[in-house]
Design an enzyme around this catalytic site. Sequence first.
Site, PDB file in Angstrom:
ATOM      1  N   LYS A  53       7.092   9.868  -8.260  1.00 17.40           N
ATOM      2  CA  LYS A  53       8.080   9.407  -7.290  1.00 17.40           C
ATOM      3  C   LYS A  53       9.187   8.464  -8.046  1.00 17.40           C
ATOM      4  CE  LYS A  53       5.008   9.215  -3.431  1.00 17.40           C
ATOM      5  NZ  LYS A  53       3.858   8.447  -2.748  1.00 17.40           N
ATOM      6  N   GLN A  97       2.558   2.344  -2.098  1.00 18.32           N
ATOM      7  CA  GLN A  97       1.686   3.446  -2.183  1.00 18.32           C
ATOM      8  C   GLN A  97       0.363   3.142  -1.648  1.00 18.32           C
ATOM      9  OE1 GLN A  97       2.334   6.221  -3.795  1.00 18.32           O
ATOM     10  NE2 GLN A  97       0.376   7.062  -3.229  1.00 18.32           N
ATOM     11  N   ASP A 120       9.022   5.845   4.061  1.00 18.37           N
ATOM     12  CA  ASP A 120       7.666   6.553   4.323  1.00 18.37           C
ATOM     13  C   ASP A 120       7.614   6.985   5.726  1.00 18.37           C
ATOM     14  OD1 ASP A 120       6.000   7.265   2.450  1.00 18.37           O
ATOM     15  OD2 ASP A 120       4.758   5.542   2.302  1.00 18.37           O
TER      16      ASP A 120
END
Length: 299
Positions: A53, A97, A120
């Site tokens: 990412k 994460q 997200d």
Amino acid sequence: MAVVIDGKEAAASVIAAVTEASASLEKEAGVKPGLAVVIVGDDPASHAYVNSKSKMAKQCGFNSIQHSLPEDTSQEKLEQLVAELNADPSIHGILVQLPLPKHLNAEPVILSVSPEKDVDGLHVVNAGKIATGDLETGLISCTPAGAMLLVNRIHGRDLSGLNAVVIGRSNLFGKPMGLLLLAANATVTMAHSKTKDLASVCSHADILVAAVGRPQMVKADWVKPGATVIDVGINRVAAPDKGEGKTRLVGDVAYAEAAEVAGAITPVPGGVGPMTIAMLMANTVIAAYRRAGKTAPRF
Ligand SMILES: NC(=O)c1ccc[n+]([C@@H]2O[C@H](COP(=O)([O-])OP(=O)(O)OC[C@H]3O[C@@H](n4cnc5c(N)ncnc54)[C@H](OP(=O)(O)O)[C@@H]3O)[C@@H](O)[C@H]2O)c1
């Protein structure tokens, strides 16, 4: 034989558009999109995801920041870091994460991210916006957004008259995917582990989306001839044909047989998988445009 929906190619075209949008924003408004990725602990798979990412963010021309916290980080410390990132005007997207180490509670951390920076798309405000049909002002969860983009490539943006079945009702994927299909005018059935005669339910789908986590569960005779099949599952299975102890990735769909019946199908790997990270980059540039008071690009 079905058209193979190439997620790698679709993801690359999203990344190219994000890179261009990022460069325009910097040129016109002096704003460089900033993405902060936070990882807690030493899980190698999570580190691999986070590194890819961060690398992709740099490739898109973003200011890419990574915070690696030790395994024994406290809830308070993690939420304090998120609060600092929320207050930092150079950061437009924050990603924590998941999964977090067992002693940490993910839910309050997700809720501590400012909804405007929740790239997200997991915050209840963003989930609620999709649920109320507002797809313009929130941030949409990355994997369903990516899967939807693949559906749009086959059917366009208006799915009027089409039946869609989503197998799986997780907050991460199934629920937002069902809502996105509904917002695009499909007639949506959400199936799950308690659904009766799943094969028959699926066989009415013009668009069949599988997000279960069960290797090759969806068989050819579940698929309506000509249907579009979107396989979200990622399952690692033994592959003795490749050698002792070897494995391979398969989806939730029995790909080879389903491809004989479907009109279009995503492979695993190389289908929905690459879209997730591309849509994360798209959400970050969208958040940066909004923060700069500019109309955000659409992907
Ligand atoms: N980047 C990506 O490509 C990406 C991102 C996210 C997820 N995934 C993959 O997608 C899959 C699903 O992920 P998830 O997070 O949504 O999983 P999850 O939270 O475990 O949800 C699985 C869903 O499948 C349903 N289910 C389980 N067994 C079933 C059965 N026999 N028949 C019908 N439905 C059944 C469950 O029903 P109940 O609700 O009734 O228990 C649940 O709603 C996994 O393989 C995951 O690795 C991929």
